[in-house]
Design a protein around this motif. Structure first.
Motif, short mmCIF file in Angstrom:
data_model
loop_
_atom_site.label_atom_id
_atom_site.label_comp_id
_atom_site.label_asym_id
_atom_site.label_seq_id
_atom_site.Cartn_x
_atom_site.Cartn_y
_atom_site.Cartn_z
N GLY A 1 -1.72 17.10 -8.54
CA GLY A 1 -2.91 16.85 -7.72
C GLY A 1 -3.35 15.41 -7.65
O GLY A 1 -4.32 15.10 -6.95
N ILE A 2 -2.67 14.49 -8.35
CA ILE A 2 -3.07 13.08 -8.24
C ILE A 2 -2.56 12.57 -6.89
O ILE A 2 -1.37 12.71 -6.58
CB ILE A 2 -2.49 12.23 -9.40
CG1 ILE A 2 -3.04 12.75 -10.74
CG2 ILE A 2 -2.82 10.75 -9.21
CD1 ILE A 2 -2.53 11.99 -11.96
N PRO A 3 -3.45 12.00 -6.07
CA PRO A 3 -2.99 11.52 -4.76
C PRO A 3 -2.13 10.27 -4.89
O PRO A 3 -2.05 9.67 -5.96
CB PRO A 3 -4.30 11.17 -4.04
CG PRO A 3 -5.40 11.69 -4.86
CD PRO A 3 -4.89 11.80 -6.26
N GLY A 4 -1.54 9.88 -3.77
CA GLY A 4 -0.85 8.60 -3.71
C GLY A 4 0.65 8.73 -3.77
O GLY A 4 1.22 9.83 -3.77
N ALA A 5 1.30 7.57 -3.84
CA ALA A 5 2.76 7.51 -3.78
C ALA A 5 3.32 7.20 -5.18
O ALA A 5 2.64 6.66 -6.04
CB ALA A 5 3.17 6.41 -2.80
N VAL B 1 0.84 -1.20 0.00
CA VAL B 1 0.00 0.00 0.00
C VAL B 1 0.88 1.25 0.00
O VAL B 1 1.86 1.33 0.75
CB VAL B 1 -0.94 0.02 1.23
CG1 VAL B 1 -1.70 1.32 1.31
CG2 VAL B 1 -1.92 -1.12 1.16
N GLY B 2 0.52 2.19 -0.87
CA GLY B 2 1.18 3.50 -0.86
C GLY B 2 0.25 4.47 -0.14
O GLY B 2 0.12 4.46 1.08
N GLY B 3 -0.44 5.29 -0.92
CA GLY B 3 -1.37 6.25 -0.32
C GLY B 3 -2.79 5.71 -0.18
O GLY B 3 -3.67 6.42 0.31
N GLY B 4 -3.03 4.48 -0.64
CA GLY B 4 -4.37 3.89 -0.51
C GLY B 4 -5.44 4.64 -1.30
O GLY B 4 -6.62 4.55 -0.97
N ILE C 1 4.58 1.55 2.16
CA ILE C 1 5.86 2.07 1.65
C ILE C 1 6.00 3.54 1.98
O ILE C 1 5.16 4.36 1.60
CB ILE C 1 5.95 1.84 0.13
CG1 ILE C 1 5.79 0.34 -0.17
CG2 ILE C 1 7.29 2.36 -0.39
CD1 ILE C 1 6.06 -0.06 -1.58
N ALA C 2 7.08 3.86 2.71
CA ALA C 2 7.32 5.25 3.09
C ALA C 2 8.77 5.64 2.80
O ALA C 2 9.32 6.53 3.44
CB ALA C 2 6.98 5.44 4.57
N SER C 3 9.40 4.98 1.83
CA SER C 3 10.80 5.29 1.49
C SER C 3 10.83 6.58 0.66
O SER C 3 10.06 6.72 -0.27
CB SER C 3 11.39 4.14 0.68
OG SER C 3 10.51 3.77 -0.36
N GLU D 1 7.80 8.34 -2.03
CA GLU D 1 7.61 9.79 -2.20
C GLU D 1 6.16 10.07 -2.56
O GLU D 1 5.54 9.31 -3.31
CB GLU D 1 8.50 10.32 -3.34
CG GLU D 1 9.93 10.57 -2.96
CD GLU D 1 10.13 11.77 -2.04
OE1 GLU D 1 9.27 12.67 -2.01
OE2 GLU D 1 11.16 11.79 -1.33
N ASN D 2 5.65 11.18 -2.06
CA ASN D 2 4.29 11.57 -2.40
C ASN D 2 4.27 12.10 -3.85
O ASN D 2 5.10 12.93 -4.21
CB ASN D 2 3.84 12.66 -1.42
CG ASN D 2 2.48 13.21 -1.78
OD1 ASN D 2 2.34 14.08 -2.64
ND2 ASN D 2 1.47 12.68 -1.13
#
Ligand SMILES: Cc1cc2nc3c(=O)[nH]c(=O)nc-3n(C[C@H](O)[C@H](O)[C@H](O)COP(=O)(O)OP(=O)(O)OC[C@H]3O[C@@H](n4cnc5c(N)ncnc54)[C@H](O)[C@@H]3O)c2cc1C
Length: 401
Positions: free
Chosen positions: A120-124, A54-57, A74-76, A98-99
């Motif tokens: 503006g696209i959410p997620g990672a 899961v990234g930003g879900g 993932i938060a690398s 990365e966001n």
């Protein structure tokens, strides 16, 4: 290892996804560096656990029953300039955690062009190749060079080139089932340094989307400063509830819930004349194409022609693969099948966004089943009206439509 590990029944997918639905998870592990990501993933695979990344879900719909395996979050972080970029270009390696929108903002600030319409696209970042994210005339495939990919069961990531990923409209080999983890992505952007020296501004890629061109007051194909493109895209997206905003309940969604259907030209011609249609053949204009020949048809004639064309298309599919493909507007099909913005099934916590027909939203107390029920209702209406099956864009976990 300084990764976080949480075990417990109180962690729910609802806390990890932008739709805020989904039941409990077995275990949550968070990787904060690429090395840790590889280590955690290989441990999980060696243990034989069920797993999901899961990234930003923001592109996930998970069942109310939840998921009794390990969720690898993932938060690398890290953006690195790579050497040996071609003249006038810049190459970046970006870590999966990365966001995405922060990356776009960073490139715009640095005068690099190629991602501005994807603001503006959410997620990672790691999820961006999964469905080849796209919006307002740009797609990841325009700038992606390669990814570092850890295949399930492997202990070392390998480099996969953009060709190997078989990116298409909201799809890739990853979305189609290649199991593993995107560790980082490599992008090639236009470095506007030379233009900046002359013009004082970073000029973006040619504007390739009519609505964006109109918002900017320019023609399709014109080039506009990247800063202006980003601002215009963010404003357009906000007006549709398509940027995550805690103050906007229409953004409690997974973005567009259905992809735009791709049909043969024969099927497209059977639709009402005002149905938006985009030819996929590169030589055709990327524009709404009025099919004037159908304008004078009565509704009954149009319906009969549509049925005949559908049957014809099924027959033709086997023998005439050269029949051009046409992309339709899922939003138009939904609206014309009688489903309006804000629509909700009685007693459900899910509703169509009040700003954008394609987004299914959680009005505060929705269950995953509420969202799925609304999605099925939309599919059934569109199929009954037009004979076209809408396919979900988000990844579904434990849910079938
Ligand atoms: C308001 C809103 C607007 C949106 N607008 C757009 C849009 O304009 N265009 C568009 O294309 N999408 C859009 N989306 C969808 C979504 O933002 C993108 O698909 C995004 O790339 C998902 O990133 P994520 O990190 O949230 O992925 P997640 O939801 O966490 O995961 C999505 C899928 O990718 C997999 N995955 C995630 N990270 C990795 C990884 N590192 N390696 C392997 N697999 C991975 C997951 O397992 C899952 O299958 C929108 C969503 C929302 C909520």
């Amino acid at each position: 290892m300084d990764s976080e590990t949480d075990t417990g029944r109180d962690i729910r997918f609802a806390d990890l996804t932008t739709l805020r639905v989904g039941g409990p998870i077995g275990r949550l592990v968070t990787a904060t560096t690429p090395a840790e990501l590889v280590e955690l993933a290989t441990e999980v695979w060696a243990a034989g656990d069920d797993w999901v990344v899961v990234g930003g879900g923001s592109n996930l719909l998970v069942a109310d029953d939840g998921f009794d395996g390990t969720v690898i979050r993932i938060a690398s972080r890290g953006i690195e300039l790579l050497p040996d970029a071609p003249e006038g270009a810049v190459r970046l390696r970006v870590q999966a955690g990365e966001n995405w929108d922060e990356l776009v903002a960073w490139t715009v600030e640095h005068g690099y062009s190629g991602l501005e319409a994807l603001s503006g696209i959410p997620g990672a970042v790691g999820a961006s190749p999964v469905q080849n994210i796209g919006a307002y005339g740009q797609e990841l495939s325009d700038v992606l060079v390669a990814i570092e990919f850890l295949d399930e069961g492997a202990t070392e990531p390998r480099r996969m080139t953009v060709d190997e990923l078989e990116l298409g409209y909201r799809t890739s080999v990853l979305k189609r089932g290649l199991a593993g983890v995107v560790v980082s992505v490599e992008l090639e952007l236009h470095d506007t340094a030379a233009e900046r020296a002359v013009l004082g501004e970073a000029i973006g890629a040619p504007v390739a989307y009519r609505q964006l061109a109109d918002a900017l007051g320019v023609q399709l194909g014109d080039r506009v400063p990247v800063v202006r493109v980003r601002e215009a895209v963010l404003a357009l997206r906000r007006a549709k509830g398509m940027v995550l905003d805690p103050g906007d309940r229409d953004s409690v969604s997974a973005g567009s819930f259905f992809t735009n259907p791709i049909v043969t030209e024969r099927v497209a011609r059977s639709l009402p004349v005002d149905a938006p249609k985009w030819y996929l053949a590169p030589e055709q204009p990327d524009e709404v194409t009025p099919l004037a020949s159908l304008a004078s048809q009565s509704p009954l004639d149009a319906f009969l022609a549509h049925q005949a064309a559908l049957e014809d298309a099924e027959r033709q599919a086997a023998i005439a693969p050269e029949d051009p493909l046409v992309k339709l507007s899922a939003a138009w099909l939904i609206e014309r099948s009688g489903i309006r913005r804000g629509f909700a099934i009685a007693g459900s916590g899910a509703a169509i966004s009040s700003k954008h027909t394609l987004a299914l939203t959680n009005r505060g107390n929705a269950t995953a089943e509420d969202v799925a029920q609304l999605a099925r209702f939309v599919q059934q209406r569109v199929q009954a009206e037009f004979g076209i099956v809408l396919h979900p864009e988000p990844v579904l976990l434990g849910i079938e439509l």
